[in-house]
Design a protein around this motif. Structure first.
Motif, PDB file in Angstrom:
ATOM      1  N   UNK A   1      10.444  17.665 -12.673  1.00 37.90           N
ATOM      2  CA  UNK A   1      10.425  18.340 -13.969  1.00 37.90           C
ATOM      3  C   UNK A   1       9.414  17.741 -14.930  1.00 37.90           C
ATOM      4  N   UNK A   2       9.191  16.440 -14.838  1.00 35.14           N
ATOM      5  CA  UNK A   2       8.400  15.748 -15.854  1.00 35.14           C
ATOM      6  C   UNK A   2       7.389  14.788 -15.215  1.00 35.14           C
ATOM      7  N   UNK A   3       6.586  15.277 -14.267  1.00 35.67           N
ATOM      8  CA  UNK A   3       5.571  14.435 -13.637  1.00 35.67           C
ATOM      9  C   UNK A   3       4.323  14.456 -14.504  1.00 35.67           C
ATOM     10  N   UNK A   4       3.681  13.292 -14.681  1.00 36.62           N
ATOM     11  CA  UNK A   4       2.527  13.226 -15.576  1.00 36.62           C
ATOM     12  C   UNK A   4       1.335  13.964 -14.991  1.00 36.62           C
ATOM     13  N   UNK A   5       0.515  14.479 -15.887  1.00 39.61           N
ATOM     14  CA  UNK A   5      -0.721  15.152 -15.476  1.00 39.61           C
ATOM     15  C   UNK A   5      -1.864  14.160 -15.470  1.00 39.61           C
ATOM     16  N   UNK A   6      -2.540  14.061 -14.360  1.00 38.53           N
ATOM     17  CA  UNK A   6      -3.665  13.149 -14.243  1.00 38.53           C
ATOM     18  C   UNK A   6      -4.957  13.875 -14.527  1.00 38.53           C
TER      19      UNK A   6
ATOM     20  N   UNK B   1       0.798  -1.219   0.000  1.00 39.11           N
ATOM     21  CA  UNK B   1       0.000   0.000   0.000  1.00 39.11           C
ATOM     22  C   UNK B   1       0.831   1.269   0.000  1.00 39.11           C
ATOM     23  N   UNK B   2       2.125   1.150   0.236  1.00 40.58           N
ATOM     24  CA  UNK B   2       3.006   2.321   0.223  1.00 40.58           C
ATOM     25  C   UNK B   2       3.064   2.909  -1.171  1.00 40.58           C
ATOM     26  N   UNK B   3       3.113   4.229  -1.242  1.00 43.70           N
ATOM     27  CA  UNK B   3       3.188   4.899  -2.530  1.00 43.70           C
ATOM     28  C   UNK B   3       4.605   5.360  -2.798  1.00 43.70           C
ATOM     29  N   UNK B   4       4.959   5.377  -4.074  1.00 46.63           N
ATOM     30  CA  UNK B   4       6.267   5.848  -4.505  1.00 46.63           C
ATOM     31  C   UNK B   4       6.134   6.405  -5.913  1.00 46.63           C
ATOM     32  N   UNK B   5       7.218   6.936  -6.421  1.00 53.31           N
ATOM     33  CA  UNK B   5       7.228   7.513  -7.771  1.00 53.31           C
ATOM     34  C   UNK B   5       8.146   6.671  -8.645  1.00 53.31           C
ATOM     35  N   UNK B   6       7.646   6.311  -9.844  1.00 48.82           N
ATOM     36  CA  UNK B   6       8.411   5.499 -10.795  1.00 48.82           C
ATOM     37  C   UNK B   6       8.426   6.198 -12.148  1.00 48.82           C
ATOM     38  N   UNK B   7       9.357   5.809 -12.986  1.00 49.76           N
ATOM     39  CA  UNK B   7       9.504   6.384 -14.324  1.00 49.76           C
ATOM     40  C   UNK B   7       8.856   5.454 -15.343  1.00 49.76           C
ATOM     41  N   UNK B   8       7.992   6.011 -16.200  1.00 51.69           N
ATOM     42  CA  UNK B   8       7.466   5.253 -17.336  1.00 51.69           C
ATOM     43  C   UNK B   8       8.332   5.604 -18.546  1.00 51.69           C
ATOM     44  N   UNK B   9       7.887   5.236 -19.734  1.00 47.61           N
ATOM     45  CA  UNK B   9       8.680   5.554 -20.927  1.00 47.61           C
ATOM     46  C   UNK B   9       8.777   7.052 -21.171  1.00 47.61           C
TER      47      UNK B   9
ATOM     48  N   UNK C   1       5.585  -6.487  -6.529  1.00 45.74           N
ATOM     49  CA  UNK C   1       4.670  -6.037  -7.572  1.00 45.74           C
ATOM     50  C   UNK C   1       4.230  -4.616  -7.263  1.00 45.74           C
ATOM     51  N   UNK C   2       4.373  -3.740  -8.268  1.00 45.21           N
ATOM     52  CA  UNK C   2       3.947  -2.351  -8.154  1.00 45.21           C
ATOM     53  C   UNK C   2       2.763  -2.121  -9.078  1.00 45.21           C
ATOM     54  N   UNK C   3       1.761  -1.389  -8.627  1.00 46.12           N
ATOM     55  CA  UNK C   3       0.645  -0.977  -9.461  1.00 46.12           C
ATOM     56  C   UNK C   3       0.862   0.485  -9.807  1.00 46.12           C
ATOM     57  N   UNK C   4       0.924   0.783 -11.103  1.00 46.97           N
ATOM     58  CA  UNK C   4       1.226   2.128 -11.582  1.00 46.97           C
ATOM     59  C   UNK C   4      -0.039   2.757 -12.150  1.00 46.97           C
TER      60      UNK C   4
ATOM     61  N   UNK D   1       7.151  10.600 -15.254  1.00 39.89           N
ATOM     62  CA  UNK D   1       7.166  10.022 -13.914  1.00 39.89           C
ATOM     63  C   UNK D   1       5.732   9.872 -13.440  1.00 39.89           C
ATOM     64  N   UNK D   2       5.436   8.773 -12.697  1.00 37.38           N
ATOM     65  CA  UNK D   2       4.075   8.483 -12.268  1.00 37.38           C
ATOM     66  C   UNK D   2       4.037   7.963 -10.841  1.00 37.38           C
ATOM     67  N   UNK D   3       2.833   8.049 -10.246  1.00 36.37           N
ATOM     68  CA  UNK D   3       2.595   7.436  -8.942  1.00 36.37           C
ATOM     69  C   UNK D   3       2.494   5.931  -9.090  1.00 36.37           C
ATOM     70  N   UNK D   4       2.953   5.210  -8.080  1.00 38.32           N
ATOM     71  CA  UNK D   4       2.803   3.758  -8.022  1.00 38.32           C
ATOM     72  C   UNK D   4       2.568   3.376  -6.563  1.00 38.32           C
ATOM     73  N   UNK D   5       2.066   2.166  -6.376  1.00 37.80           N
ATOM     74  CA  UNK D   5       1.846   1.640  -5.029  1.00 37.80           C
ATOM     75  C   UNK D   5       2.352   0.208  -4.976  1.00 37.80           C
ATOM     76  N   UNK D   6       2.877  -0.176  -3.834  1.00 38.08           N
ATOM     77  CA  UNK D   6       3.297  -1.561  -3.636  1.00 38.08           C
ATOM     78  C   UNK D   6       2.027  -2.383  -3.442  1.00 38.08           C
ATOM     79  N   UNK D   7       1.790  -3.350  -4.331  1.00 39.70           N
ATOM     80  CA  UNK D   7       0.567  -4.130  -4.224  1.00 39.70           C
ATOM     81  C   UNK D   7       0.807  -5.545  -3.707  1.00 39.70           C
ATOM     82  N   UNK D   8       2.023  -6.058  -3.850  1.00 34.79           N
ATOM     83  CA  UNK D   8       2.306  -7.410  -3.367  1.00 34.79           C
ATOM     84  C   UNK D   8       3.812  -7.589  -3.179  1.00 34.79           C
TER      85      UNK D   8
END
Length: 90
Positions: free
Chosen positions: A81-86, A16-24, A41-44, A27-34
């Protein structure tokens, strides 16, 4: 922007912890799911409202910026600098 010298591995985060990961592209939010014996396993979250999964090894070191864990990625830009817009509806 200053990063702390504290290093944290991915398996030390709680489910359930949240972190920031890089996509192609950004940068996006992600959560530890398992956390299993083989991998974490991270859910992005994508800007369209959908989600997808990433799998990483337990021993991946995270960088802590303030109180935000960031999964390191070799790129010139930073997550600030490059966080995605939701979509604001989500």
């Amino acid at each position: 922007m200053e990063t702390s010298e504290t290093q944290l591995t991915l398996d030390k985060l709680a489910v359930g912890s949240r972190l920031i990961v890089r996509s192609k592209t950004d940068w996006r939010f992600a959560a530890v799911s398992r956390i299993s014996e083989e991998r974490v396993t991270l859910t992005v979250c994508s800007p369209s409202g959908r989600t997808y999964r990433l799998w990483r090894n337990h021993n991946v070191e995270l960088t802590i910026e303030g109180s935000i864990p960031v999964l390191p990625y070799e790129t010139d830009d930073t997550w600030r600098d490059n966080f995605c817009g939701y979509d604001p509806r989500w």
